[in-house]
Design a protein around this motif. Structure first.
Motif, mmCIF file in Angstrom:
data_model
loop_
_atom_site.group_PDB
_atom_site.id
_atom_site.type_symbol
_atom_site.label_atom_id
_atom_site.label_comp_id
_atom_site.label_asym_id
_atom_site.label_seq_id
_atom_site.Cartn_x
_atom_site.Cartn_y
_atom_site.Cartn_z
ATOM 1 N N LEU A 20 4.485 -12.930 14.898
ATOM 2 C CA LEU A 20 5.039 -11.149 14.118
ATOM 3 C C LEU A 20 3.192 -10.406 14.352
ATOM 4 C CD1 LEU A 20 7.315 -11.563 11.218
ATOM 5 C CD2 LEU A 20 7.824 -11.562 13.465
ATOM 6 N N GLN A 21 1.950 -11.048 14.068
ATOM 7 C CA GLN A 21 1.143 -10.296 13.969
ATOM 8 C C GLN A 21 -0.589 -11.398 14.277
ATOM 9 O OE1 GLN A 21 0.436 -7.584 10.541
ATOM 10 N NE2 GLN A 21 -1.362 -6.316 11.130
ATOM 11 N N SER A 22 -1.141 -10.612 14.666
ATOM 12 C CA SER A 22 -2.395 -10.994 14.690
ATOM 13 C C SER A 22 -3.530 -10.389 14.838
ATOM 14 C CB SER A 22 -2.872 -12.047 15.377
ATOM 15 O OG SER A 22 -3.732 -13.710 16.035
ATOM 16 N N GLU A 23 -4.648 -10.046 14.106
ATOM 17 C CA GLU A 23 -5.110 -9.427 14.030
ATOM 18 C C GLU A 23 -6.787 -10.037 13.284
ATOM 19 O OE1 GLU A 23 -4.195 -5.288 12.250
ATOM 20 O OE2 GLU A 23 -3.760 -6.273 10.328
ATOM 21 N N PHE A 24 -8.026 -9.065 14.591
ATOM 22 C CA PHE A 24 -9.350 -10.302 13.585
ATOM 23 C C PHE A 24 -9.421 -8.636 12.355
ATOM 24 C CE2 PHE A 24 -9.154 -12.300 17.223
ATOM 25 C CZ PHE A 24 -9.279 -13.488 16.622
ATOM 26 N N VAL A 25 -10.313 -9.349 11.227
ATOM 27 C CA VAL A 25 -10.408 -7.840 10.571
ATOM 28 C C VAL A 25 -12.483 -8.021 11.051
ATOM 29 C CG1 VAL A 25 -11.085 -7.077 7.862
ATOM 30 C CG2 VAL A 25 -9.321 -8.372 8.418
ATOM 31 N N ASP A 26 -13.262 -6.804 10.719
ATOM 32 C CA ASP A 26 -14.892 -6.663 11.178
ATOM 33 C C ASP A 26 -15.027 -6.698 9.312
ATOM 34 O OD1 ASP A 26 -17.097 -5.557 11.286
ATOM 35 O OD2 ASP A 26 -16.395 -3.868 11.745
ATOM 36 N N LEU A 27 -15.757 -7.808 8.849
ATOM 37 C CA LEU A 27 -16.624 -7.665 8.323
ATOM 38 C C LEU A 27 -18.136 -7.813 7.709
ATOM 39 C CD1 LEU A 27 -15.234 -12.035 7.026
ATOM 40 C CD2 LEU A 27 -13.988 -9.592 5.689
#
Length: 182
Positions: free
Chosen positions: A166-173
């Protein structure tokens, strides 16, 4: 010692991310797995997992919380997580893990899983990188939450028969995002 807990899914993700960022600040980089203190996230533990990437096709589940085992086709601790993935998502999951560990970055993944028993659950996961004592990014700590109530704990839901992303997103750490996410 500061502890993190919450009852809703968004709160679980925020709590684990806040804990991870605190460790990052204390260590001056991606946190070491050995500094993961279960007491600090005790209320999240039923929803927490820890995986070690031993090879591109080998994601050893070192720890799986009880709530996660309740929605898994089998107890996850000790299993290769990729063996739990349906064929249609296996490569995507392996690539996501590689990206999280090489960038390093986080990843949020929402999917609808349908089990052999016919029940479907929307499951959201946040995955964050961790390093070995030698500084190698090869561990992922994460938290998962299901949108619906689960079946009784003594009944396994059976194998996944379908998974719809349904959703796939990378997160900036703080290290940037992978090129594919830009």
């Amino acid at each position: 010692m500061e502890t993190y807990s919450s009852l809703n899914a968004a709160g679980k993700f925020e709590a684990l991310l806040a804990y991870w960022l605190r460790l990052k600040e204390e260590e001056g980089g991606v946190p070491r797995r050995s500094n993961l203190n279960p007491v600090a996230i005790r209320d999240l533990l039923p929803f927490v997992f820890l995986m070690e990437r031993r090879a591109p096709d080998d994601l050893l589940v070192r720890l799986s919380g009880t709530a996660l085992d309740a929605i898994s086709p089998m107890p996850m601790t000790g299993a290769n997580y990729l063996d739990l993935c349906p064929d249609e998502t296996r490569d995507m999951v392996a690539d996501m893990v590689t990206t999280v560990l090489t960038t390093p970055c986080g990843h949020r993944f929402k999917r609808e899983a349908t089990f052999q028993n016919g029940k479907s659950h929307e499951i959201t996961t946040l995955s964050l990188p961790m390093t070995s004592e030698q500084g190698e990014c090869r561990y992922i700590v994460g938290v998962s939450a299901s949108k619906t109530d689960l079946m009784p704990t003594n009944i396994q839901p059976g194998k996944y028969v379908a998974v719809k992303v349904l959703q796939s997103e990378f997160v900036d750490l703080g290290y940037g995002l992978p090129d594919a996410a830009k």
